[in-house]
Design a protein around this motif. Structure first.
Motif, mmCIF file in Angstrom:
data_model
loop_
_atom_site.group_PDB
_atom_site.id
_atom_site.type_symbol
_atom_site.label_atom_id
_atom_site.label_comp_id
_atom_site.label_asym_id
_atom_site.label_seq_id
_atom_site.Cartn_x
_atom_site.Cartn_y
_atom_site.Cartn_z
ATOM 1 N N GLU A 93 -17.350 -12.567 18.587
ATOM 2 C CA GLU A 93 -17.337 -11.544 19.640
ATOM 3 C C GLU A 93 -18.691 -11.431 20.334
ATOM 4 O O GLU A 93 -18.757 -11.079 21.526
ATOM 5 N N ASP A 94 -19.778 -11.718 19.601
ATOM 6 C CA ASP A 94 -21.112 -11.700 20.223
ATOM 7 C C ASP A 94 -21.225 -12.790 21.285
ATOM 8 O O ASP A 94 -21.848 -12.588 22.329
ATOM 9 N N VAL A 95 -20.628 -13.941 21.017
ATOM 10 C CA VAL A 95 -20.643 -15.040 21.982
ATOM 11 C C VAL A 95 -19.793 -14.685 23.198
ATOM 12 O O VAL A 95 -20.204 -14.890 24.349
ATOM 13 N N ILE A 96 -18.603 -14.144 22.943
ATOM 14 C CA ILE A 96 -17.698 -13.775 24.040
ATOM 15 C C ILE A 96 -18.351 -12.745 24.960
ATOM 16 O O ILE A 96 -18.214 -12.798 26.184
ATOM 17 N N GLU A 97 -19.108 -11.831 24.375
ATOM 18 C CA GLU A 97 -19.782 -10.787 25.165
ATOM 19 C C GLU A 97 -20.769 -11.389 26.158
ATOM 20 O O GLU A 97 -20.924 -10.890 27.276
ATOM 21 N N LYS A 98 -21.459 -12.475 25.762
ATOM 22 C CA LYS A 98 -22.479 -13.081 26.629
ATOM 23 C C LYS A 98 -21.953 -14.252 27.447
ATOM 24 O O LYS A 98 -22.345 -14.430 28.603
ATOM 25 N N TRP A 99 -21.092 -15.048 26.871
ATOM 26 C CA TRP A 99 -20.623 -16.265 27.543
ATOM 27 C C TRP A 99 -19.193 -16.161 28.066
ATOM 28 O O TRP A 99 -18.724 -17.049 28.766
ATOM 29 N N GLY A 100 -18.524 -15.089 27.723
ATOM 30 C CA GLY A 100 -17.138 -14.949 28.154
ATOM 31 C C GLY A 100 -16.184 -15.646 27.196
ATOM 32 O O GLY A 100 -16.566 -16.153 26.139
ATOM 33 N N LYS A 101 -14.928 -15.684 27.586
ATOM 34 C CA LYS A 101 -13.898 -16.284 26.752
ATOM 35 C C LYS A 101 -14.069 -17.797 26.690
ATOM 36 O O LYS A 101 -14.453 -18.437 27.667
ATOM 37 N N ALA A 102 -13.775 -18.366 25.524
ATOM 38 C CA ALA A 102 -13.906 -19.818 25.337
ATOM 39 C C ALA A 102 -12.877 -20.566 26.174
ATOM 40 O O ALA A 102 -11.814 -20.035 26.518
ATOM 41 N N ASP A 103 -13.184 -21.816 26.518
ATOM 42 C CA ASP A 103 -12.240 -22.658 27.255
ATOM 43 C C ASP A 103 -10.973 -22.881 26.436
ATOM 44 O O ASP A 103 -9.865 -22.927 26.977
ATOM 45 N N LYS A 104 -11.141 -23.046 25.139
ATOM 46 C CA LYS A 104 -10.001 -23.163 24.231
ATOM 47 C C LYS A 104 -10.458 -22.848 22.823
ATOM 48 O O LYS A 104 -11.641 -22.974 22.487
ATOM 49 N N THR A 105 -9.506 -22.423 21.990
ATOM 50 C CA THR A 105 -9.778 -22.134 20.584
ATOM 51 C C THR A 105 -8.683 -22.769 19.735
ATOM 52 O O THR A 105 -7.494 -22.550 19.988
ATOM 53 N N ASP A 106 -9.102 -23.594 18.755
ATOM 54 C CA ASP A 106 -8.153 -24.318 17.916
ATOM 55 C C ASP A 106 -8.435 -24.074 16.443
ATOM 56 O O ASP A 106 -9.595 -23.994 16.027
ATOM 57 N N TRP A 107 -7.349 -23.971 15.661
ATOM 58 C CA TRP A 107 -7.491 -23.898 14.209
ATOM 59 C C TRP A 107 -7.595 -25.313 13.669
ATOM 60 O O TRP A 107 -6.773 -26.175 13.974
ATOM 61 N N VAL A 108 -8.638 -25.570 12.856
ATOM 62 C CA VAL A 108 -8.833 -26.886 12.252
ATOM 63 C C VAL A 108 -8.839 -26.694 10.740
ATOM 64 O O VAL A 108 -9.839 -26.241 10.166
ATOM 65 N N ALA A 109 -7.714 -27.023 10.114
ATOM 66 C CA ALA A 109 -7.546 -26.754 8.691
ATOM 67 C C ALA A 109 -8.600 -27.474 7.848
ATOM 68 O O ALA A 109 -9.161 -26.894 6.905
ATOM 69 N N ALA A 110 -8.879 -28.745 8.171
ATOM 70 C CA ALA A 110 -9.837 -29.519 7.376
ATOM 71 C C ALA A 110 -11.246 -28.945 7.448
ATOM 72 O O ALA A 110 -12.045 -29.126 6.525
ATOM 73 N N ALA A 111 -11.546 -28.245 8.540
ATOM 74 C CA ALA A 111 -12.877 -27.670 8.720
ATOM 75 C C ALA A 111 -12.943 -26.218 8.285
ATOM 76 O O ALA A 111 -14.000 -25.589 8.372
ATOM 77 N N LYS A 112 -11.827 -25.668 7.872
ATOM 78 C CA LYS A 112 -11.756 -24.316 7.299
ATOM 79 C C LYS A 112 -11.980 -23.194 8.306
ATOM 80 O O LYS A 112 -12.539 -22.148 7.966
ATOM 81 N N GLY A 113 -11.560 -23.378 9.542
ATOM 82 C CA GLY A 113 -11.744 -22.280 10.483
ATOM 83 C C GLY A 113 -11.246 -22.567 11.878
ATOM 84 O O GLY A 113 -10.672 -23.625 12.163
ATOM 85 N N ASN A 114 -11.433 -21.597 12.769
ATOM 86 C CA ASN A 114 -11.126 -21.734 14.186
ATOM 87 C C ASN A 114 -12.343 -22.277 14.916
ATOM 88 O O ASN A 114 -13.489 -21.945 14.559
ATOM 89 N N TYR A 115 -12.087 -23.048 15.978
ATOM 90 C CA TYR A 115 -13.183 -23.645 16.746
ATOM 91 C C TYR A 115 -13.018 -23.306 18.224
ATOM 92 O O TYR A 115 -12.001 -23.633 18.835
ATOM 93 N N ALA A 116 -14.050 -22.612 18.751
ATOM 94 C CA ALA A 116 -14.050 -22.174 20.156
ATOM 95 C C ALA A 116 -14.958 -23.093 20.961
ATOM 96 O O ALA A 116 -16.141 -23.235 20.645
ATOM 97 N N THR A 117 -14.398 -23.701 22.006
ATOM 98 C CA THR A 117 -15.133 -24.678 22.816
ATOM 99 C C THR A 117 -15.648 -24.042 24.097
ATOM 100 O O THR A 117 -14.877 -23.438 24.859
ATOM 101 N N TYR A 118 -16.943 -24.188 24.342
ATOM 102 C CA TYR A 118 -17.584 -23.748 25.586
ATOM 103 C C TYR A 118 -18.128 -24.996 26.278
ATOM 104 O O TYR A 118 -19.264 -25.408 26.051
#
Length: 219
Positions: A93-118
């Motif tokens: 949310e700190d990133v979204i506040e300064k950079w806005g919404k990510a271009d896309k966000t994907d769940w990556v099971a092997a990496a153990k989390g969601n990934y937001a691309t700017y």
């Protein structure tokens, strides 16, 4: 008497002229300057010394090494280049506040989390279910100038080195809590020293899921 005086006068004039002639023919007391020595001649004819500028290749090498050192220093703070958002202490949310919404966000099971691309910033943030950022990846164009051999030369023998899915990933510790990993195309016979594709800073503890009894990632 007059004749005697005239003879004496004439003799005196002759003596004076004779002495004058002798004085004019004698060498001067001051000697001419000695001819310049060979060393003097060389110093006078040699061109001024010039400072040879460093070659463009050495300048590039210095710049690459400085960049790699800077990347390590930032990694010890949990950061990548061109980003003020460190892993562990920042939520998405700190990133979204300064950079806005990510271009896309994907769940990556092997990496153990969601990934937001700017894409504009060439940055990808990995975050867990609690929104904590545990990984930051940089795809900065400067990285394309860094080779596998040069990275190993600056960082030494990697603590982590795997080849998977056509990539070679090498990793190092960055302080007591963080890891830094570099991703290259896998070396081949035609390209034994590939250039870096991207790199990341990881906070491994941010990938732990105690509720699911998941120890998380080490690298």
């Amino acid at each position: 008497m007059i004749t005697t005086i005239k003879k004496k006068a004439v003799m005196g004039v002759i003596a004076t002229l004779f002495l004058a002639l002798i004085g004019g023919c004698s060498p001067s007391s001051s000697e001419p300057p000695a001819p310049p020595s060979q060393a003097d001649s060389i110093s006078q004819t040699a061109p001024p010394s010039e400072t040879i500028p460093p070659s463009s290749s050495s300048q590039t090498t210095d710049a690459n090494q400085a960049l790699l050192v800077n990347m390590r220093q930032l990694a010890e703070q949990g950061k990548v280049i061109n980003s003020d958002f460190p892993v562990k202490s920042i939520v998405i949310e700190d990133v979204i506040e300064k950079w806005g919404k990510a271009d896309k966000t994907d769940w990556v099971a092997a990496a153990k989390g969601n990934y937001a691309t700017y894409s504009k910033h060439a940055i990808v943030f990995g975050f867990n279910k609690g929104s904590q950022i545990f990984e930051v990846r940089s795809f900065d164009k400067q990285l394309k100038n860094l080779s596998l051999a040069e990275t190993k030369e600056v960082y030494g023998t990697p603590a982590y080195d795997v080849k998977v899915n056509g990539e070679e990933i090498i990793g190092y510790t960055a302080g007591p809590e963080f890891k830094i990993e570099f991703v290259f195309p896998e070396p081949t016979n035609s390209n034994s020293n590939p250039m870096m594709d991207h790199y990341l800073v990881l906070y491994p503890r941010g990938t732990v899921n105690l509720m699911a009894d998941d120890p998380g990632r080490e690298w």
